[in-house]
Write a protein that holds these residues in place. Structure first.
Motif, short mmCIF file in Angstrom:
data_model
loop_
_atom_site.label_atom_id
_atom_site.label_comp_id
_atom_site.label_asym_id
_atom_site.label_seq_id
_atom_site.Cartn_x
_atom_site.Cartn_y
_atom_site.Cartn_z
N MET A 1 0.87 -1.21 -0.14
CA MET A 1 0.25 -0.30 -0.25
C MET A 1 1.16 1.57 0.11
N SER A 2 0.46 1.66 -0.70
CA SER A 2 1.09 3.44 -0.91
C SER A 2 0.80 4.18 0.18
N ASP A 3 1.10 5.58 0.90
CA ASP A 3 1.59 6.45 1.57
C ASP A 3 -0.17 7.02 1.54
N ALA A 4 -0.69 7.44 0.66
CA ALA A 4 -1.76 7.90 0.45
C ALA A 4 -2.75 6.48 0.46
N GLN A 5 -3.28 5.37 -0.02
CA GLN A 5 -3.69 5.10 0.34
C GLN A 5 -3.55 4.43 2.04
N ILE A 6 -2.54 4.28 2.80
CA ILE A 6 -2.39 3.44 5.27
C ILE A 6 -3.55 4.99 5.03
N GLN A 7 -2.89 6.67 4.38
CA GLN A 7 -4.30 7.25 5.18
C GLN A 7 -5.44 7.04 4.99
N GLN A 8 -5.38 6.72 4.27
CA GLN A 8 -7.03 6.65 3.23
C GLN A 8 -7.86 5.65 4.34
N ALA A 9 -6.87 4.38 4.16
CA ALA A 9 -7.66 3.79 5.94
C ALA A 9 -8.08 4.57 6.55
N GLN B 1 -10.46 -5.88 -6.50
CA GLN B 1 -10.65 -4.28 -5.84
C GLN B 1 -9.49 -3.55 -5.66
N MET B 2 -8.25 -3.81 -4.79
CA MET B 2 -7.16 -3.56 -4.11
C MET B 2 -6.47 -3.39 -4.99
#
Length: 281
Positions: free
Chosen positions: A214-222, A254-255
């Motif tokens: 996962m990217s940084d943005a995806q982790i923040q989104q989670a 989906q991921m």
């Protein structure tokens, strides 16, 4: 969908004193004296603040603590297993060899437990519980780092021989993820989100192998999704039901799509950066 990877769930920078997963005791806290004496586990280190993120099981929350307010949970010689005794001896022996530049490696095969205990006492300031705990914690951290490097190498090799990102996307069981998510209370969701925000993304990826792709943005989104579901039970119920209705392959697909969207957004941002617009005052 990013939340599924979190529910199934190390920065290379130097961490002073307490590696990730170290078992510690809180001490000398003046603003929160009720936490003194509590046991916790180190989950990360923030270089900017110089504080460790420590999860306290009895309180079910994470706190940021200065190194001076932490000590290892003591490990006496008598509490060590034979395997742990050998680890301590091997680590101390390696340290001595590095300091002296020589030395012969001892074999512990066939040595009974009482003799191993005596040798540990000789090499650790008469069996100092803090020193023993520190040696075991650093060995555990080194083992985790070696495993992480091996996993990164595997992902790199897989990526080089594949035209898709499936090799870097963790396989998640939707039913198990949904059950874990459904069992989390709103407070637990908020605490998990706060814990994620307290760590840098690199540390999160090291702590949770499921998030390695996962990217940084995806982790923040989670983390943001967790907070939304904590405040909206209906949204949480819909999310868990959607997960149960998906196959592992559908969830993985989906991921992957979300990863590709994030990459495209970053590329678009880089492109627009070459032709910046005037920002409002």
């Amino acid at each position: 969908r990013l939340i599924t990877a979190i529910t199934m769930a190390n920065d290379d920078s130097e961490q002073p004193q307490f590696p990730v997963d170290s078992k510690v005791l809180l001490q000398g806290l003046q603003k929160a004296p009720e936490l003194n004496g509590q046991k916790g586990v180190v989950r990360g280190y923030n270089q900017t603040s110089g504080r460790f993120a420590v999860f306290i099981h009895s309180e079910k929350k994470s706190v940021n603590v200065k190194p001076g307010n932490l000590s290892y949970q003591p490990r006496s010689v008598d509490s060590l297993s034979v395997k742990e005794l050998k680890i301590v001896l091997q680590q101390q022996q390696q340290q001595q060899e590095q300091q002296n530049g020589n030395g012969s490696k001892a074999s512990f095969s066939g040595v009974d437990k009482s003799e191993l205990q005596n040798q540990v006492k000789e090499l650790t300031n008469d069996g100092d519980p803090q020193e023993i705990a520190q040696v075991l914690a650093r060995h555990h951290a080194a083992t985790l780092e070696a495993e992480a490097k091996q996993e990164r190498s595997k992902r790199k090799n897989s990526t080089a021989t594949s035209t898709t990102s499936s090799s870097t996307t963790p396989t998640v069981d939707p039913t198990q993820a949904a059950d874990q998510l459904a069992n989390m209370s709103p407070d637990q969701l908020r605490q998990q989100a706060a814990h994620m925000r307290s760590l840098d993304p690199a540390s999160i990826r090291r702590m949770y192998p499921q998030l390695a792709g996962m990217s940084d943005a995806q982790i923040q989104q989670a983390a943001a999704q967790m907070e939304l579901m904590a405040n909206n039970p209906a949204l949480l119920q819909r999310a868990t039901q959607q997960m149960k209705d998906m196959t592992p392959e559908q969830l993985q697909q989906q991921m992957q799509m979300e990863q590709q969207q994030q990459q495209q957004q970053r590329m678009n941002g880089t492109s627009s950066a070459t032709n910046p617009t005037t920002a409002p005052n």
